[in-house]
Design a protein around this motif. Structure first.
Motif, mmCIF file in Angstrom:
data_model
loop_
_atom_site.group_PDB
_atom_site.id
_atom_site.type_symbol
_atom_site.label_atom_id
_atom_site.label_comp_id
_atom_site.label_asym_id
_atom_site.label_seq_id
_atom_site.Cartn_x
_atom_site.Cartn_y
_atom_site.Cartn_z
ATOM 1 N N ARG A 1 0.804 -1.206 0.000
ATOM 2 C CA ARG A 1 0.000 0.000 0.000
ATOM 3 C C ARG A 1 0.847 1.270 0.000
ATOM 4 N N CYS A 2 1.886 1.282 0.877
ATOM 5 C CA CYS A 2 2.607 2.551 1.025
ATOM 6 C C CYS A 2 4.082 2.439 0.628
ATOM 7 N N ASP A 3 4.502 1.244 0.182
ATOM 8 C CA ASP A 3 5.847 1.067 -0.347
ATOM 9 C C ASP A 3 6.947 1.219 0.714
ATOM 10 N N THR A 4 6.560 1.178 1.968
ATOM 11 C CA THR A 4 7.546 1.262 3.035
ATOM 12 C C THR A 4 8.188 -0.110 3.241
ATOM 13 N N PRO A 5 9.525 -0.138 3.485
ATOM 14 C CA PRO A 5 10.150 -1.438 3.761
ATOM 15 C C PRO A 5 9.513 -2.112 4.981
ATOM 16 N N VAL A 6 9.271 -3.382 4.841
ATOM 17 C CA VAL A 6 8.568 -4.138 5.870
ATOM 18 C C VAL A 6 9.580 -4.718 6.849
ATOM 19 N N GLU A 7 9.216 -4.724 8.153
ATOM 20 C CA GLU A 7 10.098 -5.303 9.166
ATOM 21 C C GLU A 7 9.525 -6.606 9.705
ATOM 22 N N ALA B 1 29.971 -19.413 20.446
ATOM 23 C CA ALA B 1 28.696 -18.909 20.977
ATOM 24 C C ALA B 1 28.512 -17.404 20.776
ATOM 25 N N LYS B 2 29.564 -16.657 21.042
ATOM 26 C CA LYS B 2 29.462 -15.210 20.972
ATOM 27 C C LYS B 2 29.179 -14.712 19.547
ATOM 28 N N THR B 3 29.945 -15.272 18.622
ATOM 29 C CA THR B 3 29.788 -14.881 17.224
ATOM 30 C C THR B 3 28.392 -15.248 16.712
ATOM 31 N N ILE B 4 27.955 -16.447 17.070
ATOM 32 C CA ILE B 4 26.644 -16.915 16.629
ATOM 33 C C ILE B 4 25.563 -15.973 17.149
ATOM 34 N N LYS B 5 25.653 -15.629 18.421
ATOM 35 C CA LYS B 5 24.639 -14.771 19.030
ATOM 36 C C LYS B 5 24.593 -13.408 18.325
ATOM 37 N N ALA B 6 25.782 -12.905 18.045
ATOM 38 C CA ALA B 6 25.855 -11.608 17.365
ATOM 39 C C ALA B 6 25.206 -11.687 15.987
ATOM 40 N N ALA C 1 18.023 -10.640 13.117
ATOM 41 C CA ALA C 1 16.702 -10.285 13.634
ATOM 42 C C ALA C 1 16.398 -8.820 13.383
ATOM 43 N N LYS C 2 17.440 -8.001 13.407
ATOM 44 C CA LYS C 2 17.234 -6.572 13.203
ATOM 45 C C LYS C 2 16.992 -6.232 11.734
ATOM 46 N N LEU C 3 17.500 -7.101 10.894
ATOM 47 C CA LEU C 3 17.348 -6.844 9.458
ATOM 48 C C LEU C 3 15.874 -6.819 9.084
ATOM 49 N N LEU D 1 12.866 -7.235 6.246
ATOM 50 C CA LEU D 1 12.736 -8.302 5.249
ATOM 51 C C LEU D 1 13.263 -7.919 3.879
ATOM 52 N N VAL D 2 13.284 -6.634 3.599
ATOM 53 C CA VAL D 2 13.797 -6.207 2.293
ATOM 54 C C VAL D 2 15.260 -6.589 2.178
ATOM 55 N N ALA D 3 16.012 -6.140 3.202
ATOM 56 C CA ALA D 3 17.439 -6.400 3.185
ATOM 57 C C ALA D 3 17.699 -7.897 3.180
ATOM 58 N N ARG D 4 16.922 -8.614 3.983
ATOM 59 C CA ARG D 4 17.139 -10.044 4.096
ATOM 60 C C ARG D 4 16.871 -10.748 2.777
ATOM 61 N N GLN D 5 15.901 -10.235 2.028
ATOM 62 C CA GLN D 5 15.513 -10.959 0.825
ATOM 63 C C GLN D 5 16.191 -10.464 -0.447
ATOM 64 N N LYS D 6 17.103 -9.579 -0.296
ATOM 65 C CA LYS D 6 17.855 -9.130 -1.466
ATOM 66 C C LYS D 6 18.701 -10.273 -2.001
ATOM 67 N N THR D 7 18.426 -10.707 -3.215
ATOM 68 C CA THR D 7 19.168 -11.837 -3.753
ATOM 69 C C THR D 7 20.581 -11.481 -4.146
ATOM 70 N N GLU D 8 20.757 -10.230 -4.529
ATOM 71 C CA GLU D 8 22.078 -9.870 -5.048
ATOM 72 C C GLU D 8 23.059 -9.572 -3.919
ATOM 73 N N LYS D 9 22.553 -9.534 -2.696
ATOM 74 C CA LYS D 9 23.394 -9.241 -1.531
ATOM 75 C C LYS D 9 24.439 -10.357 -1.331
ATOM 76 N N ALA D 10 25.625 -9.975 -0.894
ATOM 77 C CA ALA D 10 26.690 -10.965 -0.666
ATOM 78 C C ALA D 10 26.295 -11.897 0.472
ATOM 79 N N LYS D 11 26.750 -13.131 0.363
ATOM 80 C CA LYS D 11 26.401 -14.122 1.375
ATOM 81 C C LYS D 11 27.140 -13.834 2.680
ATOM 82 N N THR D 12 26.407 -13.972 3.788
ATOM 83 C CA THR D 12 27.032 -13.850 5.104
ATOM 84 C C THR D 12 26.653 -15.084 5.908
ATOM 85 N N GLY D 13 27.394 -15.350 6.973
ATOM 86 C CA GLY D 13 27.071 -16.506 7.806
ATOM 87 C C GLY D 13 28.175 -16.764 8.795
ATOM 88 N N VAL D 14 27.887 -17.653 9.740
ATOM 89 C CA VAL D 14 28.844 -17.949 10.799
ATOM 90 C C VAL D 14 28.878 -19.453 11.050
#
Length: 842
Positions: free
Chosen positions: A186-192, A305-310, A316-318, A320-333
């Motif tokens: 409806r308003c084109d705002t990024p969804v959280e 444990a520390k790295t995983i938690k971070a 969680a803060k991301l 959904l827009v950022a999370r679902q960007k396909t072209e974004k570089a892969k991250t992980g721990v």
RNA sequence: GCCGAGGUGGCGAAAUGGUAUACGCAGGGGACUUAAAAUCCCCCGGGAGAAAUCCCAUGCGGGUUCGAGUCCCGCCCUCGGCACCA
């Protein structure tokens, strides 16, 4: 050309006269008696509009006219047609508009509805105004709430805390369908993401049935395909990867036999992964869990444990827009944990990454970087091993080098022990069977479809009829207490608290538990608008009933809907939910059918002068103005003439002159014909008439409106050719055939032709006789080697020899045949003669 | 990237494998009229030709066929939908 400035056809006067008369005489309303009898019924439905403040737009009128033309044709063909209309007036749309204007929706909606009603009547649809619905009327949403309770009782409505799409601008939860590319529809705002306790309908239990049902309904192919994709069935397997306890890290499981592996792993906990490529399991070199996966905490090593938690917090803060960007570089721990590849017993590391989603499959994947591009990218980034296990049939065996990208194509297995050499398809089955035998796999079908979240933390909707009791849990409101009326709240603005404005009204939500009588609290969320519209078609025929949502006798006579016309933008929203609700009500025992709409057709979109219409461009067509200038009949006819109804068309302002002139000519021709009632028939006109009836009768039910109108124009051109005098009997069938498009004009001419009943009151559609449609002579093509070289006129159905003889005699043909040798003659009756020749000049 | 729809005159668009461009708009010419409007009639894809007639043309390139806008293969473009869905 303006309409009322000559003394002939006066559309505005005619249309006013007939709209008044239809209303006075109840021409389009079905009496209770007619509805109950339900003789030769035809339920003609169109998608009810949201009554905006701007009024009907052309898109609405286009859709409704197309549906109405169909309904009117069915009526003329002898059906008792039920064509209702109503208003879908709850929801964020209305609420946001009301907020912006500073008007209460309870004041805004009635005036919008009144304006829409005026416009709908003005366009001349055969709507049954005695059977309308308004979703915001408590006598309607009482039953919306009733449906919620039925689903609740059947275990199809459940409350669960779940990550939901939250629009920070609308301050509400959105369904997956309302999120477009990570933004609010409806308003084109990024969804959280937020975690809120929500009510869900368990539509996923119906995934397969919703898919299967598509095979047996007559719907636009595009709509069915969209639903199919949305449900997103994929066949695969769930594979179990035993989690390797820390003390066994040093052990090698590589090369163990099936039995040895089984006994070594049978006490271990598993990670379950869903895959559509079990054939590539030998190439699985690591595991990736969704960061939210519940097992993460169990396998994370203390160092990690520390790295995983971070990382989990970061994800969680991301939004959904950022999370679902396909072209974004892969991250992980890396978690520090290992699992065993069940196929080859290799210990492989377990990672977490946000490219694995908790909402699909098991929230965990086996990564096969050699044959999945996402896994490949991840492996390259994290420097994880890549193992090729499928060889392309095009590549020679010695040519396997470092891959530049994942190979996702077909081929045969390599590096897969006993399965080497098997083609992919076969290997899928064989490997599954093998792992199944040792308890490490099961066949699984995954669906993309999610449960339907129906909670809305907003004001403008029906309150969800549940009472929360500390003792009894969620208790449905007793049916006798329905409706739970939405109270008038002056301050209905949502806030960031994530709860509905109703939660600020203690005097409203404090109540007693219907079961134990202690103090309890009403549910303060309202339900999704799509619930309102998922059953409205069941209500229409029974809108008089105060004791049931739908009368079972009437429903069994009128439903399912015979023809439903609407926009394809609802292909996966409204249309899927309606099918689900219908199936659920069927299973609960309330209705006798499983599919609500026997036939559905998606109409196309109208553009103007080659461009999309939009308020910002200032190029929208204002229907009231067009109707005022040319009349509703002209507007309707022109819209239907623009192009194929299912494809839409380009509205060119000047183009309306064509249909307008046509209706003028019909009026003048009919008026003139009244003076000429000769029994003598003109053979040419009569033949064209029967051809036209045939064509239009065949094309109208298929919604080929543009070509039907063209055929009627052609017929009128023949009737008036060289200014000839029209006869009454030539014009009367034309009046009936234009009636679906130009109902007012048709009624008026029908009356002037001496009929006292409405043209729509009986089976007035003309019949054609094939004999009379038949031409005596036809012009056929003569070809030399498939190229047109002349035409001849011959008797219809002439035999090959005679046709060939006449063709050979044609001057130009004779010239060609003089110097050539005829090898073959192709004859298509009433079409062509083709001489296949070999040239002699050479 | 995947799925779906589509690409034909100046424009909106027609065409069960069989005379491409129906119907309408715009444009041109004419009739009627003091004039205009309305109405009616004729012309209207490109090129060559006095004409008969011929050549070219349905996004591009191939193919099947006596014959392809239509069927097959490979591309290009436009519009819708989906998209880290394992």
């Amino acid at each position: 050309m303006s309409s009322n400035d000559n003394n002939g056809y006066k559309p505005i006067a005619i249309e006013g006269k007939w709209q008044t008369r239809w209303e006075e005489e109840g021409t389009n309303s079905l009496s209770a008696d007619l509805l109950e009898r339900g003789e030769n019924p035809y339920y003609n439905l169109m998608m009810f509009p949201y009554p905006s403040a701007e009024g009907l737009h052309v898109g609405n009128i286009y859709a409704f006219t197309g549906a109405d033309v169909h309904g009117r044709f069915q009526q003329l063909a002898g059906h008792t047609v039920f064509e209702p209309i109503g208003f879908d007036a709850f929801g964020i749309h209305s609420e946001n508009f009301a907020l912006k204007q500073g008007v209460h929706p309870m004041d805004l909606i009635p005036s919008n509805v009144a304006n829409f009603t005026r416009q709908l009547k003005r366009m001349g649809g055969m709507f049954d105004w005695d059977h309308t619905v308004d979703t915001t009327d408590p006598t309607y949403y009482r039953w919306t709430q009733w449906i919620f309770i039925q689903l609740f009782k059947a275990g199809l409505a459940v409350r669960k805390e779940a990550p939901v799409n939250w629009c920070p601008s609308c301050m509400t939860v959105l369904s997956n369908e309302q999120v477009i590319g990570g933004r609010c529809e409806r308003c084109d705002t990024p969804v959280e993401q937020r975690n809120i306790a929500q009510w869900f309908f368990r539509i996923t239990q119906y995934s397969q049935r919703l898919l299967d049902g598509l095979k047996n309904i007559d719907w636009s192919e595009t709509t069915k395909k969209a639903q199919e994709n949305w449900i997103g069935r994929s066949e695969g397997a769930i594979l179990h990867f035993p989690i390797l306890p820390e003390e066994q890290r040093g052990n090698s499981f590589d090369g163990m036999s099936k039995d040895e592996l089984f006994s070594a792993t049978k006490d271990l906990k598993n990670i379950e992964v869903f895959t559509t490529r079990p054939d590539t399991v030998f190439g699985a070199t690591y595991i990736v869990l969704s960061p939210e996966h519940p097992i993460v905490k169990d396998i994370t090593s203390s160092q990690q444990a520390k790295t995983i938690k971070a990382y989990q917090e970061q994800t969680a803060k991301l939004d959904l827009v950022a999370r679902q960007k396909t072209e974004k570089a892969k991250t992980g721990v890396f978690t520090g944990g290992y699992a065993l590849n069940p196929a080859n017993g290799t210990a492989i590391p377990i990672w977490i990454s946000d490219y694995v989603l908790m909402g699909y499959g098991t929230g965990a994947i086996m990564a096969v970087p050699g044959h999945d591009q996402r896994d490949f990218d991840f492996a390259k980034t994290m420097d994880l091993p890549i193992r090729q296990v499928v060889r392309s049939p095009k590549t020679s065996e010695n040519n396997i080098t470092d891959l530049l990208e994942a190979y996702v194509g077909d081929g045969v297995l390599i590096n897969s022990q006993a399965f080497d050499g098997l083609p992919v398809q076969e290997a899928k089955k064989k490997i599954c069977e093998w792992l199944k035998d040792i308890g490490l796999a099961s066949v699984h079908i995954g669906y993309r479809l999610h449960d339907w979240c129906i909670s809305r933390q907003r004001y403008w909707g029906p309150p969800i009829p549940i009472i929360h009791c500390d003792e009894c849990g969620p208790v449905p409101v007793p049916e006798k207490d329905l409706p739970i009326v939405l109270p008038r709240v002056e301050d209905f603005k949502p806030d960031d608290s994530g709860v509905s404005p109703l939660a600020r009204m203690e005097e409203w939500y404090i109540t007693v538990c219907p079961e134990c009588g202690t103090t309890a609290r009403r549910e303060t969320d309202v339900s999704d608008t799509f619930l309102d519209s998922s059953w409205y078609f069941l209500r229409y025929p029974s809108s008089d009933s105060e004791t049931a949502p739908f009368d079972s006798d009437i429903t069994s006579k009128w439903l399912p809907v015979d023809c439903y016309i609407g926009g394809n933008e609802h292909a996966v929203l409204h249309l899927l939910y309606s099918r689900f609700i219908t199936m659920a009500l069927h299973d609960i025992g309330h209705i006798h059918f499983q599919e609500p709409f026997v036939r559905f057709r998606a109409h196309g979109l109208i553009i103007r002068e080659g461009a999309k219409m939009s308020k910002s461009k200032g190029n929208v067509i204002i229907p009231d103005q067009v109707i005022e200038k040319y009349g509703a009949d002209t507007f309707r006819t022109y819209l239907m003439f623009l192009g194929p109804f299912d494809e839409g068309g380009d509205y060119q302002d000047e183009g309306i002159q064509g249909p307008h002139g046509f209706l003028h000519r019909v009026w003048e021709t009919a008026t003139e014909a009244l003076q000429n009632d000769s029994v003598e028939k003109n053979a040419v006109v009569e033949r064209k008439l029967h051809q036209t009836i045939q064509q239009v009768t065949e094309q109208l039910p298929r919604l080929r409106y543009n070509t039907s109108i063209a055929a009627l124009m052609e017929y009128l051109n023949v009737v008036r050719s060289k200014g000839r005098v029209p006869q009454k009997s030539e014009v009367e069938p034309l009046i009936v055939m234009i009636a679906p498009f130009a109902p007012h004009l048709a009624e008026d001419l029908w009356e002037s032709f001496g009929h006292s009943e409405s043209i729509f009151s009986g089976m007035n559609w003309p019949q054609y006789e094939p004999d009379k449609a038949r031409e005596d002579n036809v012009e056929i093509a003569i070809q030399i080697n498939g190229k047109l070289r002349g035409t001849i006129t011959v008797e219809t159905d002439i035999d090959k020899n005679s046709a060939e003889k006449i063709a050979r005699a044609e001057k130009n043909i004779a010239r060609y045949l003089d110097t050539a040798m005829v090898k073959r003659v192709v004859y298509v009756p009433n079409r062509l003669v083709n001489f296949v020749v070999e040239s002699n000049n050479a």
